[in-house]
Design a protein around this motif. Sequence first.
Motif, PDB file in Angstrom:
ATOM      1  N   ARG A   6       0.851  -1.222  -0.197  1.00  0.00           N
ATOM      2  CA  ARG A   6      -0.002   0.099   0.004  1.00  0.00           C
ATOM      3  C   ARG A   6       0.926   1.190  -0.009  1.00  0.00           C
ATOM      4  O   ARG A   6       1.900   1.375   0.734  1.00  0.00           O
ATOM      5  N   ILE A   7       0.633   2.353  -0.751  1.00  0.00           N
ATOM      6  CA  ILE A   7       1.566   3.405  -0.973  1.00  0.00           C
ATOM      7  C   ILE A   7       0.522   4.651  -0.705  1.00  0.00           C
ATOM      8  O   ILE A   7      -0.222   5.008  -1.491  1.00  0.00           O
ATOM      9  N   PRO A   8       0.750   5.230   0.528  1.00  0.00           N
ATOM     10  CA  PRO A   8      -0.020   6.223   0.969  1.00  0.00           C
ATOM     11  C   PRO A   8       0.247   7.580   0.118  1.00  0.00           C
ATOM     12  O   PRO A   8       1.288   7.453  -0.579  1.00  0.00           O
ATOM     13  N   THR A   9      -0.667   8.380  -0.092  1.00  0.00           N
ATOM     14  CA  THR A   9      -0.561   9.407  -0.861  1.00  0.00           C
ATOM     15  C   THR A   9       0.913  10.439  -0.716  1.00  0.00           C
ATOM     16  O   THR A   9       1.709  10.871  -1.381  1.00  0.00           O
ATOM     17  N   THR A  10       1.198  10.510   0.795  1.00  0.00           N
ATOM     18  CA  THR A  10       1.976  11.345   1.085  1.00  0.00           C
ATOM     19  C   THR A  10       3.513  10.825   0.592  1.00  0.00           C
ATOM     20  O   THR A  10       4.410  11.246   0.413  1.00  0.00           O
ATOM     21  N   ASP A  11       3.621   9.216   0.653  1.00  0.00           N
ATOM     22  CA  ASP A  11       4.939   8.621   0.041  1.00  0.00           C
ATOM     23  C   ASP A  11       5.029   9.003  -1.449  1.00  0.00           C
ATOM     24  O   ASP A  11       5.905   9.054  -1.882  1.00  0.00           O
ATOM     25  N   ASP A  13       3.755  11.611  -3.018  1.00  0.00           N
ATOM     26  CA  ASP A  13       4.260  12.983  -2.848  1.00  0.00           C
ATOM     27  C   ASP A  13       5.743  13.264  -2.490  1.00  0.00           C
ATOM     28  O   ASP A  13       6.543  13.947  -3.213  1.00  0.00           O
ATOM     29  N   THR A  39       2.375  -2.204  -7.312  1.00  0.00           N
ATOM     30  CA  THR A  39       1.186  -1.520  -7.035  1.00  0.00           C
ATOM     31  C   THR A  39       0.643  -1.325  -8.381  1.00  0.00           C
ATOM     32  O   THR A  39      -0.556  -1.379  -8.603  1.00  0.00           O
ATOM     33  N   ARG A 111      -0.360   8.458  -8.503  1.00  0.00           N
ATOM     34  CA  ARG A 111      -0.575   9.640  -7.831  1.00  0.00           C
ATOM     35  C   ARG A 111      -1.992  10.279  -8.281  1.00  0.00           C
ATOM     36  O   ARG A 111      -2.916  10.889  -7.718  1.00  0.00           O
ATOM     37  N   THR A 344       7.041  13.887   5.017  1.00  0.00           N
ATOM     38  CA  THR A 344       5.677  13.664   4.945  1.00  0.00           C
ATOM     39  C   THR A 344       4.753  14.667   4.725  1.00  0.00           C
ATOM     40  O   THR A 344       3.564  14.651   5.036  1.00  0.00           O
ATOM     41  N   GLU A 346       1.923  17.222   2.961  1.00  0.00           N
ATOM     42  CA  GLU A 346       0.977  17.162   2.536  1.00  0.00           C
ATOM     43  C   GLU A 346       0.732  17.841   1.280  1.00  0.00           C
ATOM     44  O   GLU A 346      -0.184  17.514   0.461  1.00  0.00           O
TER      45      GLU A 346
END
Length: 367
Positions: A6-11, A13, A39, A111, A344, A346
């Motif tokens: 899982r790749i969070p949006t913050t990662d 960015d 992914t 993204r 991290t 935003e």
Amino acid sequence: MTVPFRIPTTDLDYCLEQLLEHKPPKILPSDTIQQLCHTLKSQLLAVPNIMPLQSPITVVGDIHGQYHDLLEIFQIGGSPPNTNYLFLGDYVDRGYYSVETISLLIVLKLRYPERIFLIRGNHESRTITTNYGFYSEVLSKYNGSIEVWSYITDLFDYLPLGATIDGKIFATHGGLSPSCQQLDQIRTVDRLKEVPHDGIMADLVWSDPDPEIMDFKLSPRGAGYLFGYDVMQKFCHDNDLVQLIRAHQLCNEGYVSYWQGKCLTVWSAPNYCYRCGNKASVLEILSSNYLSKESDSNGLKGKVNKQGVLPGQYFNVFEASPENNEDTSSGKSVNGINSIDNNTGERDIFQSFFQEKPNRQYIDYFL
């Protein structure tokens, strides 16, 4: 063993920050590339061979590892997510920055999945990338390891083969195939493999238009075919299309229009191979205010403008970036692995990067 990622949006960015806010850009570590590719492959499994897209959209041709010219494209065409982009393949090889170019496009696709669309070109291949630069570049930038090359070339197998725009335009990397008369035949192709030497999949990424012929003819490239006016007319008629948009061929002026706009070539790598001196372009499709039934026996005669495109379309032509000119004389192909710090934030790093920049503004059978 398969590891669920899982790749969070913050990662994502943060990956964009490494690629956009440093000179030279910081290449992403091997394990990050593995995670990104895994992914994206999972997401692309649900994508059909021909993606149904809508205007407005900006179509981009070959990039070939010219990373700074890719940034120039986003400067002229607008940055995601404000602009929709369809990339027609050939992201790697030839240029000095194939690793950075494909890394940025992968991150952008993850993204902004509904804004960035990627299809496969003839260079999205293990065989071709082994011989034309990408494989060697990965070895240089990743201390002799081919892992990143393996992760990315495996991902290439999952890329779609084309797209329709507003149901009336067919976009693919190369061109038409004598083995394919209907779009539905492309939709049933098993694309999850290396590009074969012949057949529909090979022809889609290798073929070229030829205004001097009417039918099909073997290509001087050694793969794919040349196709002429009668072939183009019949394919569009049988599939209720008005136009084919493709890339694949170097154009000195950045684009070529064939048969009164029935077929367009868009080329997006200026000063190709740091020696050709050509211009480049992107094709902006703002709307579809035309219908195939309005075509006459000459295609769409009377409807094309001086660029040879249809209403609602415009070729945005541009020159090589200053960095391309620097690379022409000095060459900057090896960046090495860069360490990364924890961040991290935003904010939308991609968009803010371009908001700070001012605006600027012969066909050959290269393999």
